[in-house]
Design a protein around this motif. Structure first.
Motif, short mmCIF file in Angstrom:
data_model
loop_
_atom_site.label_atom_id
_atom_site.label_comp_id
_atom_site.label_asym_id
_atom_site.label_seq_id
_atom_site.Cartn_x
_atom_site.Cartn_y
_atom_site.Cartn_z
N LYS A 53 -9.11 77.06 -34.16
CA LYS A 53 -9.01 76.94 -32.54
C LYS A 53 -8.27 78.40 -32.05
N SER A 54 -7.24 78.63 -32.89
CA SER A 54 -6.52 79.74 -32.48
C SER A 54 -7.39 81.15 -32.15
N ALA A 55 -8.19 81.39 -33.19
CA ALA A 55 -8.98 82.43 -33.59
C ALA A 55 -10.14 82.40 -32.85
N LEU A 56 -11.03 81.55 -32.53
CA LEU A 56 -12.07 81.30 -31.98
C LEU A 56 -12.26 80.39 -30.90
N GLY A 57 -11.16 79.78 -30.50
CA GLY A 57 -11.45 78.88 -29.31
C GLY A 57 -11.72 77.57 -29.48
N SER A 58 -12.23 76.74 -28.58
CA SER A 58 -12.58 75.21 -28.92
C SER A 58 -14.02 75.31 -29.35
N PRO A 87 -28.34 59.61 -44.97
CA PRO A 87 -27.38 60.24 -45.13
C PRO A 87 -27.59 61.42 -46.20
N TYR A 88 -26.76 62.59 -46.07
CA TYR A 88 -26.87 63.52 -47.17
C TYR A 88 -25.65 64.40 -47.46
N ILE A 89 -25.90 65.36 -48.42
CA ILE A 89 -24.94 66.36 -48.85
C ILE A 89 -25.58 67.37 -49.12
N THR A 90 -24.98 68.60 -48.60
CA THR A 90 -25.48 69.78 -48.86
C THR A 90 -24.37 70.71 -49.54
N ALA A 91 -24.65 71.62 -50.30
CA ALA A 91 -23.60 72.57 -50.79
C ALA A 91 -24.22 73.92 -51.12
N GLY A 92 -23.52 74.99 -51.19
CA GLY A 92 -24.18 76.20 -51.48
C GLY A 92 -23.10 77.49 -51.44
N LEU A 93 -23.47 78.69 -51.76
CA LEU A 93 -22.90 79.82 -51.65
C LEU A 93 -23.34 80.64 -50.74
N PHE A 94 -22.33 81.28 -49.83
CA PHE A 94 -22.73 81.88 -48.32
C PHE A 94 -21.85 82.96 -48.32
N SER A 95 -22.67 83.99 -47.57
CA SER A 95 -21.94 85.06 -47.00
C SER A 95 -21.39 84.66 -45.79
N GLY A 96 -20.08 84.72 -45.47
CA GLY A 96 -19.48 83.98 -44.28
C GLY A 96 -18.94 85.29 -43.37
N HIS A 97 -19.31 85.09 -42.13
CA HIS A 97 -18.83 86.16 -41.08
C HIS A 97 -18.00 85.55 -40.20
N ILE A 98 -17.01 86.20 -39.66
CA ILE A 98 -16.31 85.34 -38.71
C ILE A 98 -15.79 86.74 -37.51
N ARG A 99 -16.12 86.68 -36.21
CA ARG A 99 -15.63 87.48 -35.21
C ARG A 99 -14.83 86.76 -34.27
N ASN A 144 -12.27 79.45 -46.55
CA ASN A 144 -11.62 80.57 -45.42
C ASN A 144 -12.31 81.75 -45.48
N ILE A 145 -12.35 82.33 -44.24
CA ILE A 145 -13.21 83.48 -44.05
C ILE A 145 -11.99 84.26 -43.08
N GLY A 146 -11.54 85.41 -43.87
CA GLY A 146 -10.51 85.94 -43.33
C GLY A 146 -9.22 85.14 -42.87
N HIS A 147 -8.92 84.45 -43.67
CA HIS A 147 -7.52 83.42 -43.63
C HIS A 147 -7.67 82.47 -42.47
N ILE A 148 -9.12 82.41 -42.13
CA ILE A 148 -9.38 81.40 -40.84
C ILE A 148 -10.16 80.39 -41.37
N ASP A 149 -9.60 78.85 -41.22
CA ASP A 149 -10.07 77.63 -41.82
C ASP A 149 -11.23 77.23 -40.78
N THR A 150 -12.55 77.42 -41.27
CA THR A 150 -13.45 76.90 -40.11
C THR A 150 -14.16 75.54 -40.55
N ASN A 151 -13.52 74.67 -41.14
CA ASN A 151 -13.90 73.49 -41.29
C ASN A 151 -14.14 72.59 -40.10
N GLY A 152 -14.92 71.62 -39.85
CA GLY A 152 -15.17 70.87 -38.68
C GLY A 152 -16.38 69.97 -38.68
N PHE A 153 -16.30 69.49 -37.63
CA PHE A 153 -17.43 68.34 -37.20
C PHE A 153 -18.82 68.85 -36.31
#
Length: 180
Positions: free
Chosen positions: A46-51, A114-126, A164-173
């Motif tokens: 929220k601090s890095a990207l907003g709401s 209901p579903y579950i997904t999982a994987g390995l990603f290239s994460g990008h944050i700006r 975490n991408i660049g020390h930013i926790d992007t977990n959410g709904f």
């Protein structure tokens, strides 16, 4: 039959289960008209990207394999949450691009899946606020439910657990209305 390859690619835009009932043009339009929202659960995001951000989840998955009472599929997944609805615009955003799999219920006649997904990603944050623009590999998973409440409309709700991408926790709904 002649549209099977095009349909497989375009089906990942919103609703793969309805591919055979839709024309390719309808699926492309439905992909652009599928609004979504992403709500961060961590204060660092929220601090890095907003709401709240505009959200999109596109999957290029294989045909479902039915085993026991579940359906398995996998392939490429692209997740994005940004300030702007249209892609390729500036602003704060984060995205995940990579290989993933999905496990869901096998019964297509039910309206709730209901579903579950999982994987390995290239994460990008700006982040403009933190002058941060970084990319790194991260694991990610989601647990959610899709509710088909009309023939061509599905409401999807999920909780995402991302590395975490660049020390930013992007977990959410995420909340998404899928058209077609």
């Amino acid at each position: 039959k002649k549209w099977s390859l095009a349909c497989a690619v375009l089906a990942s835009i919103s609703m793969p289960a309805l591919c055979s009932a839709q024309s390719p043009a309808a699926k492309i339009i439905g992909g652009f008209l599928s609004p979504g929202a992403y709500f961060f659960s961590a204060s660092s995001a929220k601090s890095a990207l907003g709401s709240t951000k505009f959200y999109d989840d596109t999957r290029f998955y294989s045909k479902k394999a039915h085993r026991w009472n579940a359906a398995f599929s996998g392939g490429i997944e692209i997740i994005s949450a940004s300030d702007h609805y249209l892609p390729f615009t500036n602003g704060n955003d984060f995205s995940l691009f990579g290989a993933s799999f999905r496990i869901t219920t096998a019964d297509d006649k039910k309206s709730v899946h209901p579903y579950i997904t999982a994987g390995l990603f290239s994460g990008h944050i700006r982040s403009a606020a933190m002058a941060l623009d970084t990319t790194q590999f991260v694991p990610a998973a989601a647990i959610g439910v899709d509710w088909r409440f009309a023939r061509y409309l599905t409401l999807g709700v999920a909780y995402h657990i991302n590395g975490n991408i660049g020390h930013i926790d992007t977990n959410g709904f995420s909340l998404m209305l899928k058209i077609f």
